[in-house]
Design a protein around this motif. Structure first.
Motif, short mmCIF file in Angstrom:
data_model
loop_
_atom_site.label_atom_id
_atom_site.label_comp_id
_atom_site.label_asym_id
_atom_site.label_seq_id
_atom_site.Cartn_x
_atom_site.Cartn_y
_atom_site.Cartn_z
N SER A 1 0.69 -1.21 0.05
CA SER A 1 -0.05 0.04 0.06
C SER A 1 0.95 1.22 -0.24
O SER A 1 1.92 1.18 0.59
N LEU B 1 2.44 2.73 3.47
CA LEU B 1 3.49 1.94 3.89
C LEU B 1 4.78 2.57 3.59
O LEU B 1 4.80 3.23 2.80
N SER C 1 5.12 0.88 14.33
CA SER C 1 3.82 0.79 13.90
C SER C 1 3.38 -0.15 12.69
O SER C 1 4.25 -0.18 11.85
N LYS C 2 2.28 -0.85 13.18
CA LYS C 2 2.06 -1.74 11.96
C LYS C 2 0.93 -1.12 10.93
O LYS C 2 0.87 -1.58 9.61
N LYS C 3 0.29 -0.22 11.32
CA LYS C 3 -0.86 0.40 10.50
C LYS C 3 -0.75 2.05 11.05
O LYS C 3 -0.19 2.36 11.99
N ASN D 1 -2.97 4.28 11.15
CA ASN D 1 -3.82 4.73 11.95
C ASN D 1 -3.61 4.81 13.45
O ASN D 1 -3.69 5.59 14.25
N ARG D 2 -2.81 3.61 13.72
CA ARG D 2 -2.21 3.48 15.08
C ARG D 2 -1.05 4.39 15.32
O ARG D 2 -0.93 4.77 16.46
#
Length: 328
Positions: free
Chosen positions: A143, A146, A276-278, A280-281
């Motif tokens: 994506s 990322l 962070s993996k995402k 939004n986090r």
């Protein structure tokens, strides 16, 4: 004899109500407690019930408030999610979910409280991180969100107020979004009451700032650090707009605060396994840090940055933060 009822401070928390979060004209009465022990209310406008934790991170929580409070306090103490899981005994997915809920709550309160900030000296900078891998490790199928992630941050120099941030790719769009948020949270400057902005040599600021401020109302200077073999050789202080004081052109304050972010949030470490993996986090973590820095932590004279800016008249605590309802 029944004593006089005290005032009801909460507003209707049902989104479909015409008096949703509106103080003037509300018509609410208490209606006992639910099975979890939370105070229940009844709105006579929408004729619906709601409980005191509605629209807070505590709503529909299966953990006791004390457990959520402990999880919240760990969010800004450079402890990994797995580390918090080991300390509290709760599953890492539970920790992650509460972090996200608390981050969304912090974002609402930041937008609600930070506005009409008086003009003064402001510093802007960028801080780098990656989500969940660095650019060099990206695949063509990954994506666009990322890879390397840059957070454009802005602090007010005298009070230390964390004014605004925007996270994304290091491009002019991310810079412009942060500056628009900054613009919306500040009072409009005048030629008699100018705003002073200081940044590094990033040309994106000099492109975006003239679209928001006219030159008579803005003093803007850049600090350009010239390095050779990773060593600082000399510093150039350049006036870009208006007539800022050359001695005042500096970004040392915000560089210190960005270092504080790296020290307090493990996902901001340059070399870390707690990344962070995402996206939004990642943003949720920074929203929590922004509110905690502004309202809960002491800056000077036993006052928080929000107190120094007259946003609030007292030092907040975590419980007040988690239970607060926005109202208009």
């Amino acid at each position: 004899m029944v004593g006089k009822r005290g005032p009801i401070l909460i507003t209707c928390q049902n989104p479909d109500c015409t008096y949703f979060q509106i103080e003037d004209g509300k018509n609410i009465t208490k209606n006992g407690h639910n099975s979890a022990g939370n105070q229940q209310y009844y709105c006579h406008h929408c004729r619906r019930f709601f409980i005191e934790t509605k629209n807070t991170p505590l709503y529909d929580s299966r953990l006791p408030r004390t457990a959520v409070l402990i999880i919240a306090k760990h969010s800004t103490e450079k402890t990994s999610i797995r580390g918090v899981s080991r300390v509290t005994g709760h599953h890492r997915d539970t920790i992650s979910r509460y972090y996200h809920l608390i981050g969304e709550h912090a974002e609402k309160l930041n937008d609600y409280f930070i506005h009409d900030i008086s003009a003064g000296d402001c510093e802007m900078d960028e801080i780098w991180e990656f989500v969940p891998k660095k650019n060099k490790n990206l695949l063509t199928t990954d994506s666009e969100e990322l890879g390397d992630c840059w957070s454009y941050t802005c602090f007010k120099r005298d009070s230390g107020l964390f004014l605004a941030f925007e996270s994304g790719k290091r491009n002019i769009d991310t810079c412009a979004d942060m500056l628009v948020r900054f613009f919306n949270r500040m009072e409009l400057p005048t030629p008699e009451n100018k705003i002073s902005i200081f940044t590094d040599g990033n040309v994106q600021y000099s492109i975006c700032l003239p679209e928001l401020y006219c030159e008579p109302c803005l003093d803007y200077g850049q600090v350009i650090k010239v390095k050779e073999k990773n060593k600082l050789v000399y510093v150039i202080r350049e006036k870009i707009m208006g007539n800022p004081d050359s001695k005042a052109i500096s970004t040392s304050v915000i560089e210190g605060y960005n270092n504080k972010i790296r020290q307090r949030l493990s996902r901001f470490g340059r070399k870390t396994a707690s990344f962070s993996k995402k996206l939004n986090r990642f943003i949720s973590a920074l929203n929590i840090f922004q509110f905690v820095h502004n309202f809960i932590e002491v800056k000077s004279s036993h006052k928080s940055p929000a107190m120094l800016e007259s946003i609030t008249d007292h030092l907040w605590n975590w419980s007040e933060f988690l239970n607060y309802h926005v109202q208009f």
